[in-house]
Design an enzyme around this catalytic site. Sequence first.
Site, PDB file in Angstrom:
ATOM      1  CB  CYS A  22      88.493  -5.459  29.285  1.00 49.12           C
ATOM      2  SG  CYS A  22      88.610  -3.914  28.386  1.00 49.12           S
ATOM      3  CB  ILE A  53      77.694  -8.263  33.323  1.00 48.56           C
ATOM      4  CG1 ILE A  53      76.350  -7.524  33.254  1.00 48.56           C
ATOM      5  CG2 ILE A  53      77.990  -8.991  32.001  1.00 48.56           C
ATOM      6  CD1 ILE A  53      75.142  -8.353  32.911  1.00 48.56           C
ATOM      7  NE  ARG A 101      91.267  -3.585  23.487  1.00 47.51           N
ATOM      8  CZ  ARG A 101      90.372  -3.943  24.405  1.00 47.51           C
ATOM      9  NH1 ARG A 101      90.681  -3.914  25.665  1.00 47.51           N
ATOM     10  NH2 ARG A 101      89.177  -4.350  24.054  1.00 47.51           N
ATOM     11  CE  LYS A 148      85.922  -2.131  22.227  1.00 41.54           C
ATOM     12  NZ  LYS A 148      84.895  -2.978  22.837  1.00 41.54           N
ATOM     13  CG  ASN A 149      81.006  -2.991  22.094  1.00 45.04           C
ATOM     14  OD1 ASN A 149      82.188  -3.278  21.915  1.00 45.04           O
ATOM     15  ND2 ASN A 149      80.536  -2.618  23.277  1.00 45.04           N
ATOM     16  NE  ARG A 157      85.097 -10.469  28.868  1.00 46.26           N
ATOM     17  CZ  ARG A 157      85.242  -9.352  28.161  1.00 46.26           C
ATOM     18  NH1 ARG A 157      86.389  -8.700  28.175  1.00 46.26           N
ATOM     19  NH2 ARG A 157      84.247  -8.885  27.420  1.00 46.26           N
ATOM     20  N   PRO A 158      84.200 -16.946  29.983  1.00 43.74           N
ATOM     21  CG  PRO A 158      82.414 -18.120  30.938  1.00 43.74           C
ATOM     22  CD  PRO A 158      83.248 -16.878  31.100  1.00 43.74           C
ATOM     23  CG  LEU A 202      76.450 -19.769  26.741  1.00 45.80           C
ATOM     24  CD1 LEU A 202      75.963 -18.395  27.193  1.00 45.80           C
ATOM     25  CD2 LEU A 202      75.258 -20.682  26.491  1.00 45.80           C
ATOM     26  CG  ASP A 256      80.859  -1.918  28.014  1.00 44.25           C
ATOM     27  OD1 ASP A 256      81.473  -2.724  28.719  1.00 44.25           O
ATOM     28  OD2 ASP A 256      80.738  -2.041  26.781  1.00 44.25           O
ATOM     29  NE  ARG A 260      85.031 -12.192  25.397  1.00 42.17           N
ATOM     30  CZ  ARG A 260      85.207 -13.351  25.994  1.00 42.17           C
ATOM     31  NH1 ARG A 260      86.416 -13.739  26.343  1.00 42.17           N
ATOM     32  NH2 ARG A 260      84.195 -14.137  26.234  1.00 42.17           N
TER      33      ARG A 260
END
Length: 419
Positions: free
Chosen positions: A116, A327, A397, A22-23, A121-122, A125, A305, A92
Amino acid sequence: MEAYEIRGGRPLSGAVTIHGAKNSALPILAACACISGTCRIDNCPDIADVDTAIAILSHLGCRAWREGRAVLVDAAGLCRCDVPQVLMGGMRSSVLFLGALLTRCGSAELAAPGGCSLGCRPIDLHLWAAEALGASWWCEGERLLCRAGTMAGCRLELRCPSVGATENALLMALGCPGTTVIANAAREPEIADLVRFLRAMGARVTGEDTAELTVEGCAPLHGGDYLVMPDRMETATYLCAVAGCGGELLLRGARPETLEAVTDALSRAGCRLEREAGGLRAAAPPRLQPPGCVITRPYPGFPTDAQAPLMAAVIRAGGTTGFVETIFENRLRHAEQLCRLGADITQYGARAVVRGVRQLRSTELCATDLRCGAALVIGALQAEEVSRVTGIGHIRRGYEDLAAGLRGIGADIALTAEA
Ligand code: UD1
């Protein structure tokens, strides 16, 4: 309401095939928006987040469709640079269209990304990188607008090795004349997969698997075929499932070299893990030993994760396991649910102490995020009577048919849809 009904208490055995990551697939699909030729992305998992990526690409004017295990994207017709809130909020990784659209169109109009709920979750950056490369951004109500100015490659030293910011900076740098160096870049294997994809499509990018990526911008990009790497987190989930339940599994297609922090922890817990041609074999004792303190870190450290699935695996271990989540600020929500199963977990802010118990009790559980969902399934598989896990939309998801995969290795898990 849909739920998984799980009768636990049996060991797992057999073989399972690991799907595409997925990632990896999601950043690669976003990157396809930068390319006007047709890309064939093979081994693309059939999960809800990939459907969202296809919906975003279609909204932008691209043709994006599934053919078996592949997703094809023809972005020649891309004709708009806005992504509506309803699609942004689906996952995300929608935030990666910032970099892709800035490179392809010189502007992007987005809303807050979903995904999620793990605390704040800024994306500061991501925006800082855009600005450093010559773009400007501002907010109008809920919308985030970003426009390219005089873009030029430069050195970007990330404050922390954010996966998403590294990927977005990479996509932005593709459209910037000159050289961009992304220092303190995240080193997750999925970033290397994105780099290899971009290079296969003509981009000049080097440094994958290191903390410094170099991009020579404005190389002409073309379509092509690419095979997505196997999913490390699906692998970790099946490993934690067999570790918690006992038994023996062959994980076909798994690449253990991409998740050594997880395999090391499971070996310390008493599992036997052996690389085999085409995969990984895992054998777990009926009761684990505690693997010691597990601290989540950027790659190659222990992945955030895999923290929830591993916690679920050790709730019956013969001793105490400590967890420290570094994290995300709110990524221990599964602990409270696992306690409903009879687990003995004490939480101190971002730390948790799990004292192994002998017996669990079946109950009703609700997944609050993707990996929490996986952890609850692993927990329920260890409780002897029938448990129900709701909130399975979170699981869909990111996992391609987790229930079928588990059924194939002997789990008693069924999808129910009653009210
Ligand atoms: C994270 C994981 C990644 C995992 C993914 C999906 C890490 C380092 N990253 O990636 O392995 O695959 O979730 O669950 O474990 N941050 C900022 N500002 C930013 C961006 C990030 O402060 O603009 C901070 C975050 O708050 C967090 C840290 O950096 O504390 C890492 O975030 P990041 O790597 O961006 O998260 P994801 O890309 O979602």
